[in-house]
Scaffold this active site. Structure first.
Site, PDB file in Angstrom:
ATOM      1  CB  CYS A   1      -7.534  -1.196  10.506  1.00 23.69           C
ATOM      2  SG  CYS A   1      -6.335  -0.645   9.314  1.00 23.69           S
TER       3      CYS A   1
ATOM      4  CB  SER B   1      -0.878  -0.027   1.259  1.00 18.87           C
ATOM      5  OG  SER B   1      -1.773   1.050   1.242  1.00 18.87           O
ATOM      6  CB  ALA B   2       1.040   4.125  -2.319  1.00 15.15           C
ATOM      7  CG  HIS B   3      -1.833   4.779   3.023  1.00 15.59           C
ATOM      8  ND1 HIS B   3      -2.054   4.890   4.370  1.00 15.59           N
ATOM      9  CD2 HIS B   3      -2.481   3.670   2.635  1.00 15.59           C
ATOM     10  CE1 HIS B   3      -2.828   3.883   4.766  1.00 15.59           C
ATOM     11  NE2 HIS B   3      -3.105   3.127   3.732  1.00 15.59           N
TER      12      HIS B   3
HETATM   13  N1  PMP Z   1      -2.360  -4.861   5.683  1.00 12.82           N
HETATM   14  C1  PMP Z   1      -1.648  -4.303   6.666  1.00 12.82           C
HETATM   15  C2  PMP Z   1      -0.585  -5.098   7.362  1.00 12.82           C
HETATM   16  C3  PMP Z   1      -1.910  -2.986   7.041  1.00 12.82           C
HETATM   17  O1  PMP Z   1      -1.220  -2.425   8.030  1.00 12.82           O
HETATM   18  C4  PMP Z   1      -2.916  -2.258   6.354  1.00 12.82           C
HETATM   19  C5  PMP Z   1      -3.238  -0.824   6.715  1.00 12.82           C
HETATM   20  N2  PMP Z   1      -3.595  -0.628   8.052  1.00 12.82           N
HETATM   21  C6  PMP Z   1      -3.631  -2.900   5.333  1.00 12.82           C
HETATM   22  C7  PMP Z   1      -3.309  -4.203   5.030  1.00 12.82           C
HETATM   23  C8  PMP Z   1      -4.712  -2.200   4.571  1.00 12.82           C
HETATM   24  O2  PMP Z   1      -4.145  -1.285   3.696  1.00 12.82           O
HETATM   25  P1  PMP Z   1      -5.000  -0.196   2.903  1.00 12.82           P
HETATM   26  O3  PMP Z   1      -5.226   0.910   3.873  1.00 12.82           O
HETATM   27  O4  PMP Z   1      -4.121   0.228   1.798  1.00 12.82           O
HETATM   28  O5  PMP Z   1      -6.231  -0.850   2.420  1.00 12.82           O
END
Ligand code: PMP
Length: 387
Positions: A325, A199-201
């Site tokens: 998350c 993921s880019a961010h």
């Molecule tokens: N996998 C992991 C290990 C992460 O830390 C995250 C972001 N919290 C994600 C997946 C989900 O990434 P995205 O925000 O790009 O959907």
């Protein structure tokens, strides 16, 4: 008067946009152009996408044609698992995966939950491979998905033995490398995974852009999540996010050029943070400290001081309880529980994550604020407990 910006130590939730990415995005926004159009404006947009793809491939040491751009790692994880898993086959993940893998694996095995194995971890967060050996010996296994770096603790997985076991059993291997990419080196010529999400961010690119690496020649059943205009070789229909992909490429290049120096610099800052917290906050513990971790992540348990209260007492620092998350949800971190923490200690855990723009001043500021906040919360809790 505007409030001063808090000291930002939440890179695992999202990293600040790198200046190189911002400049690139602004430049792309100045021009119209759909990367699929055949006229000059379209060809210019396609050239931006190609460059971004090459820059990202160069960070990973793969070929540009092995990358499928997505809306982020959540989509990349969904695509990886949903494209590889067939009904009736076993699926193996670890107990500490991000919900984007955990929930997807559970969804895929909803009718037959016994087909899903979650590998346990030890007190340091290291994955136990024994159940994988057993599944390999007994079942027809579609895919093994184990994250390369944990988002809550930064604990790194030694993927080589997992890859060997899975490949010997004829299964594919996926890794969620969202927290790994752009933070420490990753070489896809050496790491023989079939699929990898990013993921880019998390490395200073824009939010809403990610990618799935699909190794050339891997026998992946063709099951895209989004069908339509056939973009990304049919793997992901939809107009390409030209500015986002170009910005991702710029961030990937900036990360690649300084990867080793940054790793060392950030590692030194993390050592400073942890050694001062250990010295000044009685009883505090660092999760995963006994094993290899990402250099910029620190998961610290402050027994007797719930993390929500600690963070509320230090608004001048942006850190996180558990993972972003899951925040807002009342459940404790499944990662910390899987590592054997009790519920109170899991709830008393703060995650600090550092990165490319973190300075030594930021860390000193966070140390002072955290020490003060933990003492304050502990004192308040003790007063409350008085008869
Ligand atoms: N996998 C992991 C290990 C992460 O830390 C995250 C972001 N919290 C994600 C997946 C989900 O990434 P995205 O925000 O790009 O959907």
């Amino acid at each position: 008067m505007t409030e001063p910006e808090p000291t930002y130590l939440d890179y695992n939730a999202t990293a600040p946009l790198r200046p190189e990415a911002r400049a690139m995005i602004m430049e792309v926004f100045r021009h119209a152009g759909n990367a699929s159009s055949l006229h000059q404006a379209g060809r210019n947009a396609a050239a931006r996408v190609d460059r971004g793809r090459r820059q990202l491939a160069s960070l990973l040491n793969c070929t540009p044609g092995e990358l499928v751009f997505t809306s982020g790692a959540t989509e990349a994880n969904n695509l990886a698992l949903r494209a590889s898993h067939a009904a009736g086959e076993a699926l193996v993940i670890s107990a500490v995966e991000h919900p984007a893998v955990l929930e997807t694996a559970q969804d895929l095995t909803r009718d037959r939950p016994e087909l899903l194995t979650k590998l346990p971890v030890d007190g340091d967060g290291t994955v136990d491979l024994e159940p994988l050996r057993e599944v390999c010996a007994q079942e027809r296994l579609s895919i093994v998905s184990v994250m390369s770096a944990n988002n809550e603790t930064g604990v790194l997985t030694d993927l080589a033995p997992i890859i060997k076991l899975a490949h010997d059993a004829g299964a594919l291997v996926h890794t969620d490398a969202t927290q790994h990419v752009g933070r420490i080196p990753l070489d896809l010529a050496e790491l023989e995974v079939d699929l990898l999400s990013l993921s880019a961010h998390k490395f200073g690119g824009p939010q809403g852009v990610g990618a799935l690496f699909i190794r050339r020649g891997v026998p992946l059943p063709y099951r895209p999540l989004l069908t339509g205009g056939g973009q990304e070789r049919g793997w992901r229909a939809g107009t390409l996010n030209v500015s986002g992909i170009a910005g991702t490429g710029a961030a990937a290049e900036a990360a690649r050029l300084n990867l080793v120096q940054e790793m060392q610099r950030v590692g030194t800052l993390r050592t400073l943070l942890e050694s001062e917290l250990k010295r000044r906050v009685p009883g505090c513990r660092i999760n995963g400290a006994g094993t290899r971790r990402l250099p910029g992540v620190s998961s610290v348990t402050f027994p007797g001081a719930p993390a929500d209260a600690v963070l509320a007492a230090m608004p001048e620092v942006a850190a996180s309880e558990g993972s972003a998350c899951a925040s807002g949800a009342p459940t404790p971190s499944h990662v910390l529980l899987a590592m054997g923490l009790n519920r109170d200690d899991a709830d008393a855990t703060v995650r600090f994550s550092l990165g490319h723009a973190t300075t030594e001043d930021d860390v000193h500021h966070a140390i002072e604020a955290t020490v003060r906040a933990v003492m304050h919360v502990r004192t308040a809790m003790a007063a409350e407990a008085e008869p």
